[in-house]
Design a protein around this motif. Sequence first.
Motif, PDB file in Angstrom:
ATOM      1  N   THR A  43       0.931  -1.054  -0.120  1.00 49.85           N
ATOM      2  CA  THR A  43       0.056  -0.066  -0.143  1.00 49.85           C
ATOM      3  C   THR A  43       0.842   1.302  -0.031  1.00 49.85           C
ATOM      4  OG1 THR A  43      -1.528  -1.296   1.456  1.00 49.85           O
ATOM      5  CG2 THR A  43      -2.070   1.014   1.105  1.00 49.85           C
ATOM      6  N   ASN A  44       2.100   1.251   0.651  1.00 54.61           N
ATOM      7  CA  ASN A  44       2.695   2.427   0.915  1.00 54.61           C
ATOM      8  C   ASN A  44       3.400   3.141  -0.578  1.00 54.61           C
ATOM      9  OD1 ASN A  44       2.055   2.848   3.651  1.00 54.61           O
ATOM     10  ND2 ASN A  44       3.887   1.540   4.144  1.00 54.61           N
ATOM     11  N   ASN A  45       3.682   2.245  -1.341  1.00 58.10           N
ATOM     12  CA  ASN A  45       4.588   2.536  -2.590  1.00 58.10           C
ATOM     13  C   ASN A  45       4.094   3.792  -3.151  1.00 58.10           C
ATOM     14  OD1 ASN A  45       5.693   2.215  -5.599  1.00 58.10           O
ATOM     15  ND2 ASN A  45       6.935   0.880  -3.821  1.00 58.10           N
ATOM     16  N   PRO A  46       2.783   4.035  -3.723  1.00 58.65           N
ATOM     17  CA  PRO A  46       2.400   5.139  -4.285  1.00 58.65           C
ATOM     18  C   PRO A  46       2.564   6.509  -3.271  1.00 58.65           C
ATOM     19  CG  PRO A  46       0.631   3.771  -4.573  1.00 58.65           C
ATOM     20  CD  PRO A  46       1.604   2.934  -3.589  1.00 58.65           C
ATOM     21  N   ARG A  47       2.678   6.169  -1.982  1.00 56.20           N
ATOM     22  CA  ARG A  47       2.661   7.378  -0.833  1.00 56.20           C
ATOM     23  C   ARG A  47       4.178   7.907  -0.771  1.00 56.20           C
ATOM     24  NH1 ARG A  47      -0.912   3.941   3.359  1.00 56.20           N
ATOM     25  NH2 ARG A  47      -3.071   4.562   2.527  1.00 56.20           N
ATOM     26  N   TYR A  48       5.116   6.773  -1.084  1.00 56.56           N
ATOM     27  CA  TYR A  48       6.658   7.014  -1.094  1.00 56.56           C
ATOM     28  C   TYR A  48       6.853   7.934  -2.416  1.00 56.56           C
ATOM     29  CZ  TYR A  48       8.299   4.892   2.912  1.00 56.56           C
ATOM     30  OH  TYR A  48       8.456   4.420   4.381  1.00 56.56           O
ATOM     31  N   VAL A  49       6.414   7.343  -3.416  1.00 60.99           N
ATOM     32  CA  VAL A  49       6.711   8.001  -4.818  1.00 60.99           C
ATOM     33  C   VAL A  49       5.992   9.557  -4.736  1.00 60.99           C
ATOM     34  CG1 VAL A  49       7.224   7.711  -7.253  1.00 60.99           C
ATOM     35  CG2 VAL A  49       7.527   5.970  -5.804  1.00 60.99           C
ATOM     36  N   GLY A  50       4.729   9.430  -4.545  1.00 63.95           N
ATOM     37  CA  GLY A  50       3.752  10.463  -4.636  1.00 63.95           C
ATOM     38  C   GLY A  50       3.827  11.429  -3.568  1.00 63.95           C
ATOM     39  N   GLY A  51       4.540  11.246  -2.595  1.00 65.34           N
ATOM     40  CA  GLY A  51       4.354  12.008  -1.384  1.00 65.34           C
ATOM     41  C   GLY A  51       5.862  12.617  -1.134  1.00 65.34           C
ATOM     42  N   GLY A  52       6.830  12.373  -1.859  1.00 58.55           N
ATOM     43  CA  GLY A  52       8.003  12.905  -1.588  1.00 58.55           C
ATOM     44  C   GLY A  52       9.029  12.129  -0.858  1.00 58.55           C
ATOM     45  N   LYS A  53       8.724  10.755  -0.528  1.00 58.42           N
ATOM     46  CA  LYS A  53       9.769  10.121   0.438  1.00 58.42           C
ATOM     47  C   LYS A  53      10.611   9.232  -0.744  1.00 58.42           C
ATOM     48  CE  LYS A  53       6.548   9.429   4.216  1.00 58.42           C
ATOM     49  NZ  LYS A  53       5.558   8.289   4.944  1.00 58.42           N
ATOM     50  N   LEU A 232      -6.687 -16.745 -12.020  1.00 52.54           N
ATOM     51  CA  LEU A 232      -6.658 -15.527 -12.535  1.00 52.54           C
ATOM     52  C   LEU A 232      -5.322 -14.950 -12.885  1.00 52.54           C
ATOM     53  CD1 LEU A 232      -8.557 -12.738 -12.777  1.00 52.54           C
ATOM     54  CD2 LEU A 232      -7.444 -12.136 -10.656  1.00 52.54           C
ATOM     55  N   ASN A 233      -5.303 -14.644 -14.353  1.00 55.73           N
ATOM     56  CA  ASN A 233      -4.111 -14.231 -15.005  1.00 55.73           C
ATOM     57  C   ASN A 233      -3.776 -12.704 -14.569  1.00 55.73           C
ATOM     58  OD1 ASN A 233      -2.221 -12.939 -16.898  1.00 55.73           O
ATOM     59  ND2 ASN A 233      -2.740 -14.461 -18.209  1.00 55.73           N
ATOM     60  N   ARG A 234      -2.778 -12.285 -14.030  1.00 53.66           N
ATOM     61  CA  ARG A 234      -2.489 -11.024 -13.360  1.00 53.66           C
ATOM     62  C   ARG A 234      -1.301 -10.544 -14.124  1.00 53.66           C
ATOM     63  NH1 ARG A 234      -4.101  -9.538  -7.703  1.00 53.66           N
ATOM     64  NH2 ARG A 234      -4.885  -7.830  -8.984  1.00 53.66           N
ATOM     65  N   HIS A 235      -1.078 -10.745 -15.655  1.00 52.23           N
ATOM     66  CA  HIS A 235       0.057 -10.446 -16.221  1.00 52.23           C
ATOM     67  C   HIS A 235       0.217  -8.871 -16.559  1.00 52.23           C
ATOM     68  CE1 HIS A 235       0.502 -14.598 -15.889  1.00 52.23           C
ATOM     69  NE2 HIS A 235       0.503 -15.002 -17.306  1.00 52.23           N
ATOM     70  N   ASP A 236      -0.185  -8.012 -15.606  1.00 56.08           N
ATOM     71  CA  ASP A 236      -0.136  -6.527 -16.190  1.00 56.08           C
ATOM     72  C   ASP A 236       0.971  -5.850 -15.795  1.00 56.08           C
ATOM     73  OD1 ASP A 236      -0.381  -6.941 -13.272  1.00 56.08           O
ATOM     74  OD2 ASP A 236      -1.899  -5.293 -12.942  1.00 56.08           O
ATOM     75  N   GLY A 237       1.860  -6.582 -15.156  1.00 54.68           N
ATOM     76  CA  GLY A 237       3.404  -6.383 -14.988  1.00 54.68           C
ATOM     77  C   GLY A 237       3.635  -5.210 -13.795  1.00 54.68           C
ATOM     78  N   ILE A 238       4.804  -4.657 -14.064  1.00 54.91           N
ATOM     79  CA  ILE A 238       5.163  -3.561 -12.988  1.00 54.91           C
ATOM     80  C   ILE A 238       5.649  -2.253 -13.644  1.00 54.91           C
ATOM     81  CG2 ILE A 238       6.645  -3.195 -11.128  1.00 54.91           C
ATOM     82  CD1 ILE A 238       7.382  -6.211 -11.154  1.00 54.91           C
ATOM     83  N   LEU A 239       5.019  -1.039 -13.310  1.00 56.86           N
ATOM     84  CA  LEU A 239       5.571   0.224 -13.765  1.00 56.86           C
ATOM     85  C   LEU A 239       6.659   0.493 -12.688  1.00 56.86           C
ATOM     86  CD1 LEU A 239       2.139   2.057 -14.339  1.00 56.86           C
ATOM     87  CD2 LEU A 239       3.464   0.776 -16.092  1.00 56.86           C
ATOM     88  N   ILE A 240       7.878   1.012 -13.593  1.00 59.56           N
ATOM     89  CA  ILE A 240       8.816   2.211 -12.918  1.00 59.56           C
ATOM     90  C   ILE A 240       8.381   3.496 -13.186  1.00 59.56           C
ATOM     91  CG2 ILE A 240      11.169   2.709 -12.852  1.00 59.56           C
ATOM     92  CD1 ILE A 240      11.769  -0.240 -13.960  1.00 59.56           C
ATOM     93  N   TYR A 241       8.316   4.372 -12.189  1.00 52.52           N
ATOM     94  CA  TYR A 241       7.570   5.455 -12.170  1.00 52.52           C
ATOM     95  C   TYR A 241       8.106   6.324 -11.363  1.00 52.52           C
ATOM     96  CZ  TYR A 241       4.817   4.501  -7.713  1.00 52.52           C
ATOM     97  OH  TYR A 241       4.440   4.277  -6.568  1.00 52.52           O
ATOM     98  N   LEU A 242       8.003   7.689 -11.452  1.00 51.71           N
ATOM     99  CA  LEU A 242       8.486   8.897 -10.533  1.00 51.71           C
ATOM    100  C   LEU A 242       7.595  10.108 -10.757  1.00 51.71           C
ATOM    101  CD1 LEU A 242       9.571   9.598 -13.533  1.00 51.71           C
ATOM    102  CD2 LEU A 242      11.834   9.122 -12.691  1.00 51.71           C
TER     103      LEU A 242
END
Length: 301
Positions: A43-53, A232-242
């Motif tokens: 859960t925390n990942n977007p909070r780190y990237v989108g929250g300046g951490k 359930l196929n969950r092949h949506d992959g991973i985004l590297i983002y910033l």
Amino acid sequence: MSKSLKFAGSAVGEPWWVLGDITRRLLEPLGYEVEVLSASGSTNNPRYVGGGKADLGASVPQTIGWAIAGEHLYQGETFAELRAIGRVRRPSWLVAAARHELGFTSLHQIAQSDYPVRLLTHDLESIASVVPKQVMEYYGLTKEAVEAKGGSVRKIGQGDFRAGDIDVILANLYMGRSAVTKHWIDASVLLNLRFFDFDDELLAQLAANGHGGTGEVPFHFLRGVDKPVKALNRHDGILIYLPADTDEEFVYDLTKLYDSNRDLFFNQAVHMAWDPAAVVKTSPLQLHAGAERYYKEAGLL
């Protein structure tokens, strides 16, 4: 651009952390120091990237989409504008199995019985449980229903497979052998598991809600997968983002490093691929201007 960077990953050895470690290995020869964070999983990942951490990070598209839309556990939260560098392919499925000696052949049978099932799944308070909870509800195996019969719902990491104190597992399964697949690997070795097909109706519902599609667990990937298992196929992959305001030249250079070192993604304990056909498909995020410029020059856009 600062030479000291923080990459929002996940627990050591898990896919997001591995992508951070690849980033570190690529940037250190250029004089950068990259710290791969492990408290920024789930859960925390977007909070780190989108929250300046963190300066950049890796997460699944669905979680990022929920974050920027303020859905599920992100209601009322706001984030910096985000952009993607690219999408890394990673095969994964949502899978269910039970101890063979219980005699059950489906999750329906378990729900319809009086058996006090001990169910292991993702932390119900984390974003990883959004889809598993929908499966639990569909089959009548919600936490409340299970506990009403004297059973229990535990999060991954609790319970002792060697002691046989887990009856059912409902969890994501990733291609590879690493920390993120440890629970399935250990369970398949220490328990005699029977893997269950998901109902076509359920898979259609999940697909309609954007959670994946119908797939099959690779034959003999785990002990007990001795026939095609509908999952359930969950092949949506991973985004590297910033953040969108990250220096364009830095993002251009990093994108070029990723694309020029594709073997680093494949040669990991978790099977991943920097696939030219998929790397530019970054919904729900737009490509960062630096990444877009590189992909156009490389003929990928």
